[in-house]
Scaffold this motif. Structure first.
Motif, PDB file in Angstrom:
ATOM      1  N   ILE A 165       0.816  -1.203   0.000  1.00 48.83           N
ATOM      2  CA  ILE A 165       0.000   0.000   0.000  1.00 48.83           C
ATOM      3  C   ILE A 165       0.859   1.266   0.000  1.00 48.83           C
ATOM      4  O   ILE A 165       0.456   2.306  -0.548  1.00 48.83           O
ATOM      5  CB  ILE A 165      -0.981   0.006   1.201  1.00 48.83           C
ATOM      6  CG1 ILE A 165      -2.053   1.085   1.033  1.00 48.83           C
ATOM      7  CG2 ILE A 165      -0.235   0.162   2.521  1.00 48.83           C
ATOM      8  CD1 ILE A 165      -2.997   0.845  -0.102  1.00 48.83           C
ATOM      9  N   GLU A 166       2.048   1.193   0.572  1.00 46.33           N
ATOM     10  CA  GLU A 166       2.909   2.373   0.638  1.00 46.33           C
ATOM     11  C   GLU A 166       3.547   2.715  -0.714  1.00 46.33           C
ATOM     12  O   GLU A 166       4.009   3.841  -0.906  1.00 46.33           O
ATOM     13  CB  GLU A 166       4.015   2.167   1.684  1.00 46.33           C
ATOM     14  CG  GLU A 166       3.509   2.053   3.113  1.00 46.33           C
ATOM     15  CD  GLU A 166       4.633   1.746   4.077  1.00 46.33           C
ATOM     16  OE1 GLU A 166       5.159   2.689   4.697  1.00 46.33           O
ATOM     17  OE2 GLU A 166       4.998   0.562   4.210  1.00 46.33           O
ATOM     18  N   ASN A 167       3.584   1.740  -1.608  1.00 44.14           N
ATOM     19  CA  ASN A 167       4.277   1.937  -2.880  1.00 44.14           C
ATOM     20  C   ASN A 167       3.366   1.947  -4.105  1.00 44.14           C
ATOM     21  O   ASN A 167       3.746   2.483  -5.151  1.00 44.14           O
ATOM     22  CB  ASN A 167       5.311   0.821  -3.079  1.00 44.14           C
ATOM     23  CG  ASN A 167       6.451   0.868  -2.079  1.00 44.14           C
ATOM     24  OD1 ASN A 167       7.134   1.882  -1.949  1.00 44.14           O
ATOM     25  ND2 ASN A 167       6.672  -0.232  -1.356  1.00 44.14           N
ATOM     26  N   ASP A 212      -2.494  -9.263  -7.072  1.00 47.12           N
ATOM     27  CA  ASP A 212      -2.463  -9.068  -5.619  1.00 47.12           C
ATOM     28  C   ASP A 212      -2.946 -10.311  -4.891  1.00 47.12           C
ATOM     29  O   ASP A 212      -3.978 -10.885  -5.220  1.00 47.12           O
ATOM     30  CB  ASP A 212      -3.328  -7.874  -5.225  1.00 47.12           C
ATOM     31  CG  ASP A 212      -3.207  -7.573  -3.739  1.00 47.12           C
ATOM     32  OD1 ASP A 212      -2.144  -7.068  -3.328  1.00 47.12           O
ATOM     33  OD2 ASP A 212      -4.154  -7.876  -2.993  1.00 47.12           O
ATOM     34  N   ASP A 213      -2.157 -10.692  -3.872  1.00 51.23           N
ATOM     35  CA  ASP A 213      -2.465 -11.906  -3.102  1.00 51.23           C
ATOM     36  C   ASP A 213      -3.258 -11.597  -1.838  1.00 51.23           C
ATOM     37  O   ASP A 213      -2.872 -11.953  -0.728  1.00 51.23           O
ATOM     38  CB  ASP A 213      -1.164 -12.638  -2.757  1.00 51.23           C
ATOM     39  CG  ASP A 213      -0.671 -13.512  -3.898  1.00 51.23           C
ATOM     40  OD1 ASP A 213      -1.301 -13.507  -4.957  1.00 51.23           O
ATOM     41  OD2 ASP A 213       0.354 -14.198  -3.721  1.00 51.23           O
ATOM     42  N   ASP A 227      -3.408  -5.119   3.831  1.00 56.05           N
ATOM     43  CA  ASP A 227      -3.335  -3.654   3.902  1.00 56.05           C
ATOM     44  C   ASP A 227      -4.173  -2.959   2.824  1.00 56.05           C
ATOM     45  O   ASP A 227      -4.103  -1.736   2.666  1.00 56.05           O
ATOM     46  CB  ASP A 227      -1.875  -3.186   3.837  1.00 56.05           C
ATOM     47  CG  ASP A 227      -1.239  -3.382   2.460  1.00 56.05           C
ATOM     48  OD1 ASP A 227      -1.904  -3.956   1.560  1.00 56.05           O
ATOM     49  OD2 ASP A 227      -0.079  -2.973   2.275  1.00 56.05           O
ATOM     50  N   LYS A 228      -4.971  -3.742   2.089  1.00 52.10           N
ATOM     51  CA  LYS A 228      -5.907  -3.195   1.093  1.00 52.10           C
ATOM     52  C   LYS A 228      -5.207  -2.610  -0.141  1.00 52.10           C
ATOM     53  O   LYS A 228      -5.690  -1.658  -0.764  1.00 52.10           O
ATOM     54  CB  LYS A 228      -6.811  -2.126   1.717  1.00 52.10           C
ATOM     55  CG  LYS A 228      -7.556  -2.582   2.959  1.00 52.10           C
ATOM     56  CD  LYS A 228      -8.511  -3.723   2.661  1.00 52.10           C
ATOM     57  CE  LYS A 228      -9.318  -4.092   3.902  1.00 52.10           C
ATOM     58  NZ  LYS A 228     -10.201  -5.274   3.658  1.00 52.10           N
ATOM     59  N   THR A 229      -4.073  -3.195  -0.516  1.00 54.89           N
ATOM     60  CA  THR A 229      -3.410  -2.779  -1.756  1.00 54.89           C
ATOM     61  C   THR A 229      -4.379  -2.833  -2.935  1.00 54.89           C
ATOM     62  O   THR A 229      -4.433  -1.919  -3.760  1.00 54.89           O
ATOM     63  CB  THR A 229      -2.194  -3.674  -2.041  1.00 54.89           C
ATOM     64  OG1 THR A 229      -1.239  -3.540  -0.983  1.00 54.89           O
ATOM     65  CG2 THR A 229      -1.532  -3.295  -3.354  1.00 54.89           C
ATOM     66  N   ALA A 230      -5.165  -3.901  -3.019  1.00 57.21           N
ATOM     67  CA  ALA A 230      -6.085  -4.073  -4.154  1.00 57.21           C
ATOM     68  C   ALA A 230      -7.131  -2.965  -4.204  1.00 57.21           C
ATOM     69  O   ALA A 230      -7.536  -2.524  -5.294  1.00 57.21           O
ATOM     70  CB  ALA A 230      -6.759  -5.439  -4.089  1.00 57.21           C
ATOM     71  N   GLY A 282       7.855  -0.405   3.079  1.00 57.89           N
ATOM     72  CA  GLY A 282       7.310  -1.758   3.061  1.00 57.89           C
ATOM     73  C   GLY A 282       8.325  -2.789   3.508  1.00 57.89           C
ATOM     74  O   GLY A 282       9.464  -2.476   3.825  1.00 57.89           O
ATOM     75  N   GLN A 283       7.887  -4.046   3.521  1.00 59.58           N
ATOM     76  CA  GLN A 283       8.683  -5.147   4.054  1.00 59.58           C
ATOM     77  C   GLN A 283       9.222  -6.029   2.938  1.00 59.58           C
ATOM     78  O   GLN A 283       8.511  -6.365   1.989  1.00 59.58           O
ATOM     79  CB  GLN A 283       7.809  -6.017   4.988  1.00 59.58           C
ATOM     80  CG  GLN A 283       7.364  -5.303   6.255  1.00 59.58           C
ATOM     81  CD  GLN A 283       8.470  -5.203   7.280  1.00 59.58           C
ATOM     82  OE1 GLN A 283       9.207  -6.159   7.487  1.00 59.58           O
ATOM     83  NE2 GLN A 283       8.580  -4.057   7.928  1.00 59.58           N
TER      84      GLN A 283
END
Length: 241
Positions: free
Chosen positions: A14-16, A37-38, A42-45, A213-214
């Motif tokens: 989500i940060e990127n 997206d898997d 964090d709701k990237t999708a 991010g990680q």
């Protein structure tokens, strides 16, 4: 469709994600973008869906039910892209470790030059890595040395994940046979391309470690790469690749 498509697998990016999408779409060369997206917690999708309203004809999203590994995400993306008749299919990370500006150089190597597979290479002109600890640089560099010794490929950066394929390369590979998920996936795809006699070219790039991010690196991924390379070489020896 002659446009290239860039596949970016995501899990908690989500940060990127908005920045990388906008960076790709700001390039002089027009690319399409597929996010795989898997089911990121964090709701990237959800952010991608918002951006699709702004880029409805360029930005695509494939959502998977759970985290299932980088390799399977790319295979999912490859199959999607092949079904849509894209001529040039790219792999790239979401975290800006791969500079989006270099997408155009990879494209040129495949479209205007002789490459069937163009690799954004960290090691073809020395060691071009920024912000990695020395231990990580050595691990990555000597992993490629190990791969060259075992496989016979003359590739300086065998674990690179910044790539452009001509579609015929992916069409020639049985994607259902790809089993590896981490570094070994990247090695396997290059080895299968090499074994089929396609032209592979390394394009020097500067790799900059993520600032947000990680990292997804783990001991299991490293172990898979070490033993996976041996398994690939043995399969080729017995014509089972």
């Amino acid at each position: 469709m002659n446009c290239g498509i860039v596949i970016i697998p995501t899990y908690n990016e989500i940060e990127n994600i908005e920045s990388i999408v906008r960076a790709v779409f700001s390039l002089h060369k027009s690319f399409h973008l597929l996010i795989v997206d898997d089911n990121s917690p964090d709701k990237t999708a959800d952010k991608v869906k918002q951006l699709q309203q702004e880029f409805p004809d360029q930005l695509f999203l494939e959502q998977r039910a759970k985290k299932a590994g980088l390799g399977t995400a790319y295979v999912h993306g490859f199959k999607w892209a092949l079904s849509k008749n894209y001529e040039f299919i790219f792999e790239m990370d979401a975290d800006f470790s791969h500079n989006p500006n270099d997408l155009e150089r990879l494209y040129e190597a495949c479209h205007f030059e002789t490459a069937d597979l163009a690799i954004g290479s960290r090691y073809v002109t020395g060691v071009n890595v920024v912000n990695w600890p020395l231990s990580r640089v050595l691990l990555s560099y000597f992993a490629s040395v190990y791969v060259r010794i075992v496989t016979g490929m003359k590739i300086m950066d065998a674990t690179a994940g910044f790539i452009c394929y001509r579609r015929q390369v992916l069409e020639s590979i049985n994607l259902d046979k790809i089993k590896f998920i981490g570094y070994a996936f990247q090695i396997e795809m290059k080895y299968r391309t090499f074994a089929k006699g396609f032209v592979i070219k390394e394009i020097p790039v500067i790799f900059t470690d993520r600032t947000k991010g990680q990292s997804k690196m783990s001991g299991a991924i490293i172990k898979e790469a070490v033993f996976g390379v041996l398994a690939l070489r043995i399969k080729k020896f017995f014509n089972q690749l």
